[in-house]
Motif scaffolding. Structure first.
Motif, mmCIF file in Angstrom:
data_model
loop_
_atom_site.group_PDB
_atom_site.id
_atom_site.type_symbol
_atom_site.label_atom_id
_atom_site.label_comp_id
_atom_site.label_asym_id
_atom_site.label_seq_id
_atom_site.Cartn_x
_atom_site.Cartn_y
_atom_site.Cartn_z
ATOM 1 N N ALA A 233 5.291 -0.479 8.674
ATOM 2 C CA ALA A 233 5.892 -1.561 9.464
ATOM 3 C C ALA A 233 5.896 -1.226 10.955
ATOM 4 N N GLN A 234 6.226 0.016 11.297
ATOM 5 C CA GLN A 234 6.324 0.409 12.706
ATOM 6 C C GLN A 234 4.962 0.532 13.380
ATOM 7 N N ASP B 139 0.814 -1.218 0.000
ATOM 8 C CA ASP B 139 0.000 0.000 0.000
ATOM 9 C C ASP B 139 0.849 1.271 0.000
ATOM 10 N N ALA B 140 2.128 1.141 0.258
ATOM 11 C CA ALA B 140 2.999 2.315 0.390
ATOM 12 C C ALA B 140 2.946 3.241 -0.825
ATOM 13 N N PRO B 141 3.008 2.749 -2.060
ATOM 14 C CA PRO B 141 2.947 3.680 -3.198
ATOM 15 C C PRO B 141 1.651 4.489 -3.250
ATOM 16 N N ASP B 142 0.502 3.852 -2.973
ATOM 17 C CA ASP B 142 -0.769 4.583 -2.982
ATOM 18 C C ASP B 142 -0.831 5.603 -1.852
ATOM 19 N N ILE B 143 -0.384 5.201 -0.665
ATOM 20 C CA ILE B 143 -0.362 6.124 0.472
ATOM 21 C C ILE B 143 0.537 7.313 0.156
ATOM 22 N N ALA B 144 1.728 7.054 -0.350
ATOM 23 C CA ALA B 144 2.663 8.137 -0.681
ATOM 24 C C ALA B 144 2.081 9.069 -1.734
ATOM 25 N N THR B 145 1.415 8.537 -2.721
ATOM 26 C CA THR B 145 0.829 9.368 -3.779
ATOM 27 C C THR B 145 -0.195 10.349 -3.219
ATOM 28 N N VAL B 146 -1.114 9.838 -2.396
ATOM 29 C CA VAL B 146 -2.160 10.695 -1.822
ATOM 30 C C VAL B 146 -1.551 11.705 -0.850
ATOM 31 N N THR C 61 9.084 9.825 1.211
ATOM 32 C CA THR C 61 9.681 8.846 0.303
ATOM 33 C C THR C 61 8.944 7.524 0.475
ATOM 34 N N LEU C 62 9.066 6.681 -0.512
ATOM 35 C CA LEU C 62 8.453 5.358 -0.425
ATOM 36 C C LEU C 62 9.011 4.594 0.776
ATOM 37 N N THR C 63 10.301 4.735 1.025
ATOM 38 C CA THR C 63 10.932 4.061 2.161
ATOM 39 C C THR C 63 10.339 4.556 3.477
ATOM 40 N N GLU C 64 10.135 5.861 3.613
ATOM 41 C CA GLU C 64 9.545 6.411 4.837
ATOM 42 C C GLU C 64 8.139 5.848 5.073
#
Length: 159
Positions: free
Chosen positions: A44-45, A10-17, A35-38
């Motif tokens: 994860a956290q 889900d990270a790419p969609d979350i980052a985009t929005v 960033t995608l990593t953030e």
């Protein structure tokens, strides 16, 4: 509509929005895109404290929370972030995500959820008021974005 705990995919969609709002909106005073990593690390956290909404394969939005402030005295208070895609607004997606995140927060022993909203974001203030949040503070000219000073409205709700 399906609401579930966020996963790495889900990270790419979350980052985009989130980044669209960072770039173009006043819902956050942050001007540095995630960033995608953030976003992956946040997912994860925080575990169940990050939830996403989907309709089929269409991503609708997310909600997450973290500590309100440092220090053991604040351990039962959390501050949330919620962002929706433009197509999801006005369809009850935000209410559904908030209902889920209240359950998660209560289950983790939290007592208060805080919202920090830009004063000029009247839609955000109205959304939170409709959900039972009460304005508890206003900090004029506390932040700067888009070459202007902005006011922070603090709202809270008992879980």
């Amino acid at each position: 509509m399906i609401i579930r705990q966020a996963a790495a995919q889900d990270a790419p969609d979350i980052a985009t929005v989130w980044n669209a709002e960072i770039r173009d909106g006043v819902s956050t005073f942050n001007s540095v895109e995630k960033t995608l990593t953030e976003v992956e690390e946040m997912i994860a956290q925080r575990g169940a404290a990050t939830q996403v909404a989907h309709e089929g394969v269409t991503f609708l939005g997310f909600v997450t929370y973290g500590p309100f402030r440092g220090g053991v005295g604040y351990r039962h208070s959390v501050e949330h972030t919620i962002y929706l895609t433009p197509a999801a607004k006005g369809r009850g997606v935000g209410r559904a995500l908030m209902a889920r995140i209240y359950e998660v927060a209560r289950g983790e022993g939290h007592h208060i959820m805080v919202a920090g909203i830009a004063g000029e974001n009247t839609a955000g203030v109205g959304f939170h008021t409709a959900l039972g949040f009460t304005e508890t503070g206003r900090m004029p000219q506390i932040a700067r974005k888009f070459d202007r000073w902005m006011t922070l409205v603090l709202m809270q709700r008992e879980l």
